[in-house]
Design an enzyme around this catalytic site. Sequence first.
Site, PDB file in Angstrom:
ATOM      1  N   LEU A 187       0.871  -1.173   0.000  1.00 15.78           N
ATOM      2  CA  LEU A 187       0.000   0.000   0.000  1.00 15.78           C
ATOM      3  C   LEU A 187       0.907   1.222   0.000  1.00 15.78           C
ATOM      4  O   LEU A 187       1.982   1.198   0.604  1.00 15.78           O
ATOM      5  CB  LEU A 187      -0.881   0.043   1.259  1.00 15.78           C
ATOM      6  CG  LEU A 187      -2.034  -0.958   1.387  1.00 15.78           C
ATOM      7  CD1 LEU A 187      -2.732  -0.766   2.732  1.00 15.78           C
ATOM      8  CD2 LEU A 187      -3.038  -0.828   0.252  1.00 15.78           C
ATOM      9  N   ASP A 188       0.470   2.299  -0.654  1.00 16.72           N
ATOM     10  CA  ASP A 188       1.228   3.549  -0.592  1.00 16.72           C
ATOM     11  C   ASP A 188       1.351   3.983   0.867  1.00 16.72           C
ATOM     12  O   ASP A 188       0.475   3.689   1.692  1.00 16.72           O
ATOM     13  CB  ASP A 188       0.522   4.656  -1.373  1.00 16.72           C
ATOM     14  CG  ASP A 188       0.479   4.381  -2.872  1.00 16.72           C
ATOM     15  OD1 ASP A 188       1.284   3.567  -3.347  1.00 16.72           O
ATOM     16  OD2 ASP A 188      -0.361   4.999  -3.554  1.00 16.72           O
ATOM     17  N   ARG A 189       2.395   4.729   1.147  1.00 17.16           N
ATOM     18  CA  ARG A 189       2.658   5.171   2.524  1.00 17.16           C
ATOM     19  C   ARG A 189       1.447   5.897   3.136  1.00 17.16           C
ATOM     20  O   ARG A 189       1.110   5.709   4.295  1.00 17.16           O
ATOM     21  CB  ARG A 189       3.882   6.088   2.519  1.00 17.16           C
ATOM     22  CG  ARG A 189       4.272   6.576   3.909  1.00 17.16           C
ATOM     23  CD  ARG A 189       5.527   7.415   3.854  1.00 17.16           C
ATOM     24  NE  ARG A 189       5.905   7.864   5.188  1.00 17.16           N
ATOM     25  CZ  ARG A 189       7.010   8.549   5.439  1.00 17.16           C
ATOM     26  NH1 ARG A 189       7.837   8.863   4.467  1.00 17.16           N
ATOM     27  NH2 ARG A 189       7.289   8.921   6.672  1.00 17.16           N
TER      28      ARG A 189
END
Length: 317
Positions: free
Chosen positions: A143-145
């Site tokens: 997942l993106d940060r």
Amino acid sequence: MTDSIQTKVRFTTVSADEAGQRLDNYLLARLKGVPKSMIYRIVRKGEVRVNKGRIKPDYKLKENDQVRIPPVRVSKEDALPNPKLDQIAMLESVILYEDDILMVINKPSGLAVHGGSGLKFGLIEGLRSLRPQQKFLELVHRLDRDTSGVILVAKKRSALRSLHEQLRMKSMDKRYVALVAGKWPANKKKVNAPLQKNTLQSGERMVRVDPNGKESLTRFEVIERFENATLVEAEPVTGRTHQIRVHAQYAGHAIACDDKYGEAAFDHYAQSLGLSRLFLHARSLAFIHPREESTLRIEAPLDKNLEQVLARFRSQS
């Protein structure tokens, strides 16, 4: 990080759980800090042997294979973060499901999935610190940060292989919720637009719609409407970097507080209502449990900030 020289030849035996893994990936896991180019060089020169024979990097290891690993310069791994750190201790409270072969986490926004790029640790390093007795812990997907929500971690290589196969076959069901600018049309059920990754001179990674990019498909469904925003469910059929964010922007309805692909006026309005992060949350994940062979569906609740912001959007409407 300091370097050390491994002065002795090592011989390792491939376990049942490691079988099926490519030789280059097996070596990368054991020679932390050694660049891929060196891994390929020592294999090509015959310094790495399997069952006393020369072998190619893409060879798939079998149980009980004997692997010869030559002496190389290895970067000593930074110590894992202290499990008593608040951020690490917090991870215990966001475990949604755990058994002996996998765990499911409700990842907080702002926590990268792994360390690097100036970050001392990410989610996976934190979990390894939290479970020091666990020999194998690997992310199944990313997942993106700034995206929160459901993320899957394998505790056995066999589970990782099974779950990766489900991702490859697109049989894993992932659903996200996003708050987007404007009125998303009820009849706009999907965005089918190829995506191309680009790295800017600053090193920042950006993605854009490009006819030469990779085929990318996201399905969208309206959940709730507000005066100048829409809460949508997004289902990424393909799994490209920043896919939902770029497809939402391409459709003319950028996600709230997206620092890469956002809409400044809408972001300012959302921030005035208390939004302090990207409004993208991986709400649910459904997959076949690798051992039970039954469908497991896990849902992750929205964090307090997102719930409060939705309440304020409702009151404005």
